[in-house]
Structures are given as structure tokens and as C-alpha cells.
Design an enzyme around this catalytic site. Structure first.
Site, PDB file in Angstrom:
ATOM      1  N   SER A  57     -16.472  22.034  37.784  1.00  0.00           N
ATOM      2  CA  SER A  57     -17.554  23.032  38.094  1.00  0.00           C
ATOM      3  C   SER A  57     -18.326  22.703  39.376  1.00  0.00           C
ATOM      4  O   SER A  57     -18.944  23.567  40.154  1.00  0.00           O
ATOM      5  CB  SER A  57     -18.411  23.208  37.157  1.00  0.00           C
ATOM      6  OG  SER A  57     -19.360  22.165  37.039  1.00  0.00           O
ATOM      7  N   LYS A  95     -25.471  20.160  38.003  1.00  0.00           N
ATOM      8  CA  LYS A  95     -25.493  21.410  38.764  1.00  0.00           C
ATOM      9  C   LYS A  95     -26.463  21.263  39.991  1.00  0.00           C
ATOM     10  O   LYS A  95     -27.175  20.177  40.078  1.00  0.00           O
ATOM     11  CB  LYS A  95     -26.036  22.695  37.914  1.00  0.00           C
ATOM     12  CG  LYS A  95     -25.154  22.712  36.876  1.00  0.00           C
ATOM     13  CD  LYS A  95     -23.681  23.333  37.230  1.00  0.00           C
ATOM     14  CE  LYS A  95     -22.939  23.604  35.611  1.00  0.00           C
ATOM     15  NZ  LYS A  95     -21.516  23.668  36.015  1.00  0.00           N
TER      16      LYS A  95
END
Length: 179
Positions: A57, A95
Site C-alpha cells: 500500500s 500511511k
């Protein structure tokens, strides 16, 4: 052959003093060792975080099995920082911060707009799906993975994740290295 004999009397007080000094030295060595152990424990559990990346990701910035070190003690969060936070299931997630508290964010034609202005993102791969404009709440952050291919990153775009409250952020990534 000549035999020398020390004719000085043995001083019992001196022997006792030497024993006491040895015990003090030994105790100080143990206390020093325990102090160093406590510093190492504190540093590795509260100041520096170690995270192993699982998945793609954050590709191309971070790849599967990369190891990251993060500052978990004193940090300020800014746009483009890579942060580690805990999801609703207690797992560590990593993230990139895209929008800060009280900013608006929207995605149009694959471009991310913060406060109506497109942001430059040289670190991404893929094109994100469009997203309606939303306001990031006070004390929260909007985060996204660098891999913007649909289905590759579960991040703030999903109602399952949403914006991340500041209290859920565990640290800010310092650096990473691959395996």
C-alpha cells in the site's frame, strides 16, 4: 635460599574495609548495568518504534518486508509525513499524511486537492478514484497510501478507516531499509 616474611600485623579493620569497598564496587556495577538496561528498554518501547511493512500500500516508497524506524516520543505532524497509527483492530498501519486538521480534501480525475489546490505527489503510483470534498475534523488527519491503484491501500478514503485522530498516531517515520 632466603625466606622473607612480612612481619606487619594483619589489620582486621583494613580487611573489613577492603571487603566493604569490593561489595560497593560490585553493587555500583550492577546498578549501572540495570540503569543502562532501563534506558534501552525505554528507548525501544517508547521512543523508537520498529515496524515491518506488510503489503504494497505504500509502494513505491516502502515495499513489503521493509523495516521502518519511527520517532514515538517527540514529533510534530506535517503534510507528507509518513506516520504509524493503530487501526480499529489494534494493528499498526503506516500511511502518508495528506491533509491536516480543518483542511478540505477531494480527489478529481485522480488528482488530490487540499483546500481547493492540487498537491504535487511525486511519490505515488497509480491513479486514485474520485472522492467528494470533505472537511478534516479538528485534531484529525487524512492519510493515504502511496499506491493509489484502486484496492491497494485501505486508508482515510474508506469509511472503515476514516480520518485518524491525533491520539491514535503512534509515531512519525524516521527512515526505512529493505530486507
Amino acid at each position: 635460599m632466603r625466606l622473607e616474611v612480612d612481619l606487619h600485623p594483619i589489620n582486621a579493620n583494613q580487611l573489613e574495609l577492603e571487603k566493604t569497598e569490593k561489595k560497593k564496587g560490585s553493587l555500583l556495577n550492577w546498578l549501572g548495568f540495570l540503569f543502562i538496561l532501563a534506558i534501552i528498554f525505554f528507548t525501544t518501547h517508547y521512543a523508537i518504534g520498529i515496524t515491518v511493512i506488510s503489503g504494497q500500500s505504500m509502494a513505491p516508497t516502502l515495499n513489503d518486508k521493509n523495516i521502518t524506524l519511527s520517532n514515538q516520543l517527540l514529533y510534530t505532524i506535517e503534510r507528507n509525513d509518513i506516520v504509524i497509527f493503530q487501526d480499529k483492530n489494534g494493528f499498526d498501519v503506516i500511511k502518508r499524511v495528506i491533509a491536516l486538521p480543518n483542511e478540505t480534501i477531494e480527489i478529481k480525475d485522480g488528482l488530490v486537492f487540499v483546500n481547493g489546490q492540487p498537491i504535487e505527489e511525486e511519490y505515488i503510483v497509480g491513479t486514485a478514484n474520485d472522492m467528494e470534498k470533505q472537511l478534516v475534523a479538528e485534531g484529525s488527519y487524512f492519510v493515504m497510501g502511496d499506491n493509489r491503484e484502486p484496492g491497494e491501500s485501505l486508508d482515510s478514503r474508506s469509511s472503515d478507516i476514516g480520518t485518524i485522530p491525533e491520539g491514535k498516531i503512534k509515531g512519525k517515520m524516521l527512515f526505512s531499509f529493505g530486507m
